[in-house]
Design an enzyme around this catalytic site. Structure first.
Site, PDB file in Angstrom:
ATOM      1  CG  HIS A 191      -0.187   0.029   2.527  1.00 21.75           C
ATOM      2  ND1 HIS A 191       0.398   1.163   3.036  1.00 21.75           N
ATOM      3  CD2 HIS A 191       0.072  -0.963   3.416  1.00 21.75           C
ATOM      4  CE1 HIS A 191       0.979   0.893   4.188  1.00 21.75           C
ATOM      5  NE2 HIS A 191       0.802  -0.409   4.441  1.00 21.75           N
ATOM      6  CD  GLU A 235       1.970  -5.890   7.840  1.00 22.75           C
ATOM      7  OE1 GLU A 235       2.111  -7.075   7.448  1.00 22.75           O
ATOM      8  OE2 GLU A 235       2.779  -4.974   7.592  1.00 22.75           O
TER       9      GLU A 235
END
Length: 213
Positions: free
Chosen positions: A10, A83
């Site tokens: 990201h 994550e």
């Protein structure tokens, strides 16, 4: 299995700037992060993208949607690309972690594959869920070009796994914001074509204040 995977981290977030540990917590993309994602999307237009998958965490979805708009595709979200959960460390600065979790942090820095963060996940857990996800993709598709938008630890774990490298080597791979990695899954196994490519970013400044640097 002949799929091509475009593995993406990201864009820059507010917590990236502050040096806070994110994990399953979330922080929105900064203006720079949005521009990084736009630059990445523009650079990827040469690829024949079929599908775009994303972690279901906001910062990854924001990045994925910017890419998807460029290709007129829908974003498919999945927790498999999340994550690593950092448990009690989430929202903390590295200095705070060092002060309050000295022994665990020492393990995380020196033997990351053995670290057990209170309330968090381990690298092995991330490996198992991403290995399973990639296997499912390769069983579902053949000859497709698939974007996976994920996070720093998760991207590194995936790369180590396809390289058949131990999780203890997590620090030997870098992943900048909107880094692009290309992996081809061929009949004889995965081949890493590109790793940590951030050449699309017009103005780049490395941040070295995260738990992984």
């Amino acid at each position: 299995m002949t799929n091509t995977i475009y593995l993406v981290r990201h864009g820059q977030t507010n917590w990236n700037i502050l040096g806070k540990t994110q994990g399953h917590g979330n922080s929105n993309l900064t203006e720079k992060g949005i521009n990084q994602a736009k630059d990445l999307a523009e650079s990827m237009i040469k690829y024949p993208i079929d599908y775009i998958y994303s972690s279901d965490l906001g910062r990854a979805v924001e990045t994925a949607e910017i890419i998807a708009n460029k290709f007129d595709k829908e974003v498919i979200t999945t927790p498999a690309l999340r994550e690593m959960g950092f448990g009690e460390w989430e929202g903390l600065l590295i200095k705070e972690i060092q002060e309050n979790y000295a022994d665990i942090y020492k393990t995380w820095r020196n033997q990351p594959h053995l670290a057990e963060i209170p309330g968090g996940e381990t690298l092995q857990i991330i490996k198992e869920r991403t290995d399973k996800f990639l296997q499912e993709l390769n069983e579902k598709y053949d000859g497709k070009h698939i974007v996976l938008v994920t996070h720093s630890v998760t991207a590194r774990v995936i790369l180590l796994s396809v390289l058949n490298s131990a999780m203890e080597n997590i620090y030997r791979i870098n992943q900048g914001n909107t880094a692009l990695n290309v992996i081809e899954f061929r009949d004889y196994g995965p081949v890493v074509i590109k790793m940590n490519d951030t050449s699309h970013i017009k103005v780049n400044q490395k941040l070295e204040n995260s738990a992984l640097e």
